[in-house]
Design a protein around this motif. Structure first.
Motif, PDB file in Angstrom:
ATOM      1  N   HIS A   1     -22.246   0.015 -40.828  1.00  0.00           N
ATOM      2  CA  HIS A   1     -22.316   0.715 -42.114  1.00  0.00           C
ATOM      3  C   HIS A   1     -23.746   0.852 -42.626  1.00  0.00           C
ATOM      4  N   LYS A   2     -24.689   0.744 -41.714  1.00  0.00           N
ATOM      5  CA  LYS A   2     -26.098   0.966 -42.016  1.00  0.00           C
ATOM      6  C   LYS A   2     -26.848   1.056 -40.690  1.00  0.00           C
ATOM      7  N   PRO A   3     -28.014   1.696 -40.666  1.00  0.00           N
ATOM      8  CA  PRO A   3     -28.795   1.753 -39.427  1.00  0.00           C
ATOM      9  C   PRO A   3     -29.316   0.371 -39.055  1.00  0.00           C
ATOM     10  N   THR A   4     -29.268   0.057 -37.771  1.00  0.00           N
ATOM     11  CA  THR A   4     -29.750  -1.248 -37.282  1.00  0.00           C
ATOM     12  C   THR A   4     -30.880  -1.115 -36.270  1.00  0.00           C
ATOM     13  N   GLY A   5     -31.179   0.124 -35.878  1.00  0.00           N
ATOM     14  CA  GLY A   5     -32.118   0.336 -34.784  1.00  0.00           C
ATOM     15  C   GLY A   5     -31.410   0.642 -33.480  1.00  0.00           C
ATOM     16  N   ARG A   6     -30.082   0.630 -33.491  1.00  0.00           N
ATOM     17  CA  ARG A   6     -29.308   1.040 -32.322  1.00  0.00           C
ATOM     18  C   ARG A   6     -29.210   2.567 -32.295  1.00  0.00           C
ATOM     19  N   CYS A   7     -29.309   3.145 -31.115  1.00  0.00           N
ATOM     20  CA  CYS A   7     -29.222   4.608 -30.974  1.00  0.00           C
ATOM     21  C   CYS A   7     -27.773   5.017 -30.807  1.00  0.00           C
ATOM     22  N   SER A   8     -26.996   4.786 -31.836  1.00  0.00           N
ATOM     23  CA  SER A   8     -25.575   5.125 -31.819  1.00  0.00           C
ATOM     24  C   SER A   8     -25.058   5.024 -33.242  1.00  0.00           C
ATOM     25  N   ASN A   9     -23.801   5.392 -33.414  1.00  0.00           N
ATOM     26  CA  ASN A   9     -23.171   5.210 -34.719  1.00  0.00           C
ATOM     27  C   ASN A   9     -22.627   3.803 -34.898  1.00  0.00           C
ATOM     28  N   GLY A  10     -22.686   2.979 -33.837  1.00  0.00           N
ATOM     29  CA  GLY A  10     -22.161   1.616 -33.933  1.00  0.00           C
ATOM     30  C   GLY A  10     -22.669   0.739 -32.815  1.00  0.00           C
ATOM     31  N   ARG A  11     -21.754  -0.014 -32.216  1.00  0.00           N
ATOM     32  CA  ARG A  11     -22.126  -1.005 -31.212  1.00  0.00           C
ATOM     33  C   ARG A  11     -22.430  -0.366 -29.858  1.00  0.00           C
ATOM     34  N   LEU A  12     -23.191  -1.139 -29.068  1.00  0.00           N
ATOM     35  CA  LEU A  12     -23.575  -0.742 -27.718  1.00  0.00           C
ATOM     36  C   LEU A  12     -22.838  -1.620 -26.706  1.00  0.00           C
ATOM     37  N   ILE A  13     -23.028  -1.324 -25.440  1.00  0.00           N
ATOM     38  CA  ILE A  13     -22.378  -2.102 -24.384  1.00  0.00           C
ATOM     39  C   ILE A  13     -22.741  -3.573 -24.484  1.00  0.00           C
ATOM     40  N   ILE A  14     -24.021  -3.883 -24.746  1.00  0.00           N
ATOM     41  CA  ILE A  14     -24.433  -5.284 -24.850  1.00  0.00           C
ATOM     42  C   ILE A  14     -23.689  -6.001 -25.974  1.00  0.00           C
ATOM     43  N   ASP A  15     -23.387  -5.295 -27.048  1.00  0.00           N
ATOM     44  CA  ASP A  15     -22.650  -5.903 -28.154  1.00  0.00           C
ATOM     45  C   ASP A  15     -21.224  -6.236 -27.738  1.00  0.00           C
ATOM     46  N   PHE A  16     -20.590  -5.323 -27.009  1.00  0.00           N
ATOM     47  CA  PHE A  16     -19.229  -5.585 -26.555  1.00  0.00           C
ATOM     48  C   PHE A  16     -19.187  -6.716 -25.526  1.00  0.00           C
ATOM     49  N   ILE A  17     -20.224  -6.815 -24.698  1.00  0.00           N
ATOM     50  CA  ILE A  17     -20.291  -7.932 -23.746  1.00  0.00           C
ATOM     51  C   ILE A  17     -20.350  -9.249 -24.496  1.00  0.00           C
ATOM     52  N   ALA A  18     -21.241  -9.338 -25.475  1.00  0.00           N
ATOM     53  CA  ALA A  18     -21.380 -10.571 -26.245  1.00  0.00           C
ATOM     54  C   ALA A  18     -20.068 -10.940 -26.937  1.00  0.00           C
ATOM     55  N   GLU A  19     -19.438  -9.967 -27.575  1.00  0.00           N
ATOM     56  CA  GLU A  19     -18.174 -10.238 -28.260  1.00  0.00           C
ATOM     57  C   GLU A  19     -17.098 -10.696 -27.302  1.00  0.00           C
ATOM     58  N   SER A  20     -17.045 -10.078 -26.135  1.00  0.00           N
ATOM     59  CA  SER A  20     -15.997 -10.420 -25.173  1.00  0.00           C
ATOM     60  C   SER A  20     -16.162 -11.829 -24.630  1.00  0.00           C
ATOM     61  N   LEU A  21     -17.390 -12.337 -24.621  1.00  0.00           N
ATOM     62  CA  LEU A  21     -17.656 -13.689 -24.146  1.00  0.00           C
ATOM     63  C   LEU A  21     -17.682 -14.708 -25.283  1.00  0.00           C
ATOM     64  N   GLY A  22     -17.305 -14.263 -26.483  1.00  0.00           N
ATOM     65  CA  GLY A  22     -17.237 -15.171 -27.612  1.00  0.00           C
ATOM     66  C   GLY A  22     -18.585 -15.544 -28.181  1.00  0.00           C
ATOM     67  N   MET A  23     -19.602 -14.701 -27.960  1.00  0.00           N
ATOM     68  CA  MET A  23     -20.947 -14.979 -28.456  1.00  0.00           C
ATOM     69  C   MET A  23     -21.267 -14.078 -29.644  1.00  0.00           C
ATOM     70  N   PRO A  24     -22.232 -14.498 -30.473  1.00  0.00           N
ATOM     71  CA  PRO A  24     -22.710 -13.589 -31.516  1.00  0.00           C
ATOM     72  C   PRO A  24     -23.488 -12.437 -30.896  1.00  0.00           C
ATOM     73  N   LEU A  25     -23.698 -11.368 -31.660  1.00  0.00           N
ATOM     74  CA  LEU A  25     -24.498 -10.254 -31.159  1.00  0.00           C
ATOM     75  C   LEU A  25     -25.913 -10.746 -30.866  1.00  0.00           C
ATOM     76  N   ILE A  26     -26.484 -10.261 -29.769  1.00  0.00           N
ATOM     77  CA  ILE A  26     -27.764 -10.784 -29.289  1.00  0.00           C
ATOM     78  C   ILE A  26     -28.918 -10.170 -30.084  1.00  0.00           C
ATOM     79  N   PRO A  27     -29.754 -10.996 -30.706  1.00  0.00           N
ATOM     80  CA  PRO A  27     -30.823 -10.458 -31.557  1.00  0.00           C
ATOM     81  C   PRO A  27     -31.951  -9.829 -30.756  1.00  0.00           C
ATOM     82  N   PRO A  28     -32.590  -8.800 -31.313  1.00  0.00           N
ATOM     83  CA  PRO A  28     -33.771  -8.233 -30.656  1.00  0.00           C
ATOM     84  C   PRO A  28     -34.947  -9.200 -30.765  1.00  0.00           C
TER      85      PRO A  28
END
Length: 387
Positions: free
Chosen positions: A66-93
């Motif tokens: 619901h705000k720009p984060t620096g990701r080139c998309s309207n939302g999450r990226l593949i790396i975000d889904f990987i982290a979520e699927s493994l039970g991890m927080p989103l990986i910080p830049p």
């Protein structure tokens, strides 16, 4: 009390140097370009010029964050889904650890990917008359990572312990080496000569990470760039290209991407023979995405896979002079019904689709789930998977 970014990075990663292993991986370490960048280019741009890039403004980030984060998309990226699927927080830049993220619980990785980054150093491109804006090549990112290691790990044993239990995402990288050249007017045939150099750079980084102690690395191939709204617009009406009747994509550019992928796979097979103890996972971005280009309606992309959701009008809603976030740009009301977000990048729905095809499906070699049978794949974006 004020702390430096180095302090926070040391704190974050030092947790992983001695972290008790729960599950298959204790951290995710990522390198790459805009397909994986979770905020580095945004922060680097503001730091160096005081001006934020176009993807630091709405409607970027509107769907999930619901705000720009620096990701080139309207939302999450593949790396975000990987982290979520493994039970991890989103990986910080890497650039954000001192200011944007609370360090509590973030001993689970850092993302070094930078939008616009190339596999090859800018000198390669400058020698061929191509200007590269981002001086954050794969070699530079790897240098940042090794510098981090020297600050946080007290011995080679500590480094090997960290990397042995980390999931390394080496890309996507290399696409911009081709994008910059093609957008500068280089012919497809000329840019094809870059491929061995790009693949060599990726393999060199892979070997360095293995030498440091990495045991599980995911190396993506190229997407079908002939299906990109950017290139479909650049070559629109040209007699120089042919189109695939089944998809509407540019045949020569997709053959180019397949050439890159085949050469990369050959080199990865060679590395597997030398290092059978290392899990080297090829992520087939091309064929995972091609499912949607062949049958977009079947996968929920009811507005097709070729036209951009956000852009500057035209047959594919892409205009190089009116980028997404420009006041003159238009943005679709239902981005989940689109595969393409802004011409070159994908929507969150598309990234979720590619993620599921890769990490929960058959489009990785070896299959990712076979490497970590104890991982619990959680609910991701409203879609669930079995354990």
């Amino acid at each position: 009390m004020a702390y430096s970014s180095t302090f926070y990075l040391v704190l974050i990663l030092s947790l992983t140097c001695n972290l008790f292993v729960y599950g298959c991986y204790t951290s995710i370490i990522s390198f790459g370009d805009s397909l994986a960048d979770t905020g580095n280019m945004k922060l680097l741009s503001i730091k160096s010029t005081g001006v934020a890039p176009r993807f630091a403004f709405p409607p970027y980030g509107e769907t999930y964050f619901h705000k720009p984060t620096g990701r080139c998309s309207n939302g999450r990226l593949i790396i975000d889904f990987i982290a979520e699927s493994l039970g991890m927080p989103l990986i910080p830049p890497f650039e954000a650890v001192s200011t944007t993220f609370d360090v509590t619980g973030l001993g689970q990785g850092v993302n070094y990917a930078v939008a616009g980054a190339t596999a090859l150093d800018p000198s390669f491109h400058e020698a061929r008359g191509v200007y590269v804006k981002t001086n954050a090549s794969l070699g530079v990112q790897l240098g940042w990572f090794k510098q981090s290691l020297s600050s946080i790990c007290h011995s080679h044993l500590d480094i090997k312990r960290l990397l042995r239990h980390s999931l390394i995402l080496l890309g996507e990288i290399g696409g911009n080496d081709y994008n910059h050249a093609l957008e500068s007017g280089k012919s497809i045939d000329e840019v094809e000569t870059y491929v061995p150099f790009v693949v060599k750079a990726i393999i060199s980084a892979l070997n360095e990470l293995i030498d440091l102690g990495a045991k599980t690395l995911v190396i993506p191939g190229n997407l079908p760039i002939g299906c990109s709204a950017t290139y479909l617009t650049i070559f629109y009406g040209s007699n120089e290209v042919q189109y695939d009747n089944a998809t509407g994509c540019i045949t020569q550019l997709n053959n180019f991407a397949k050439y890159h992928n085949e050469l990369l796979k050959t080199e990865l097979n060679n590395i597997r023979e030398i290092h059978p103890e290392v899990n080297i996972v090829y992520a087939d971005y091309y064929n995972a995405a091609m499912q949607a280009f062949l049958s977009p309606q079947n996968y929920g992309f009811t507005n097709g896979a070729l036209k951009a959701c956000c852009g500057g009008e035209g047959p594919f809603n892409y205009n190089s002079s009116i980028a997404c976030s420009d006041p003159l740009a238009t943005s679709c009301a239902e981005p989940d019904a689109y595969f393409n977000w802004d011409g070159l990048h994908l929507t969150e729905a598309a990234y979720r689709f590619v993620f599921k095809s890769l990490f929960e499906g058959p489009y990785t070699t070896p299959q990712f789930r076979s490497l970590c049978p104890t991982s619990r794949f959680l609910f991701v974006g409203g879609l669930s998977s079995s354990i």
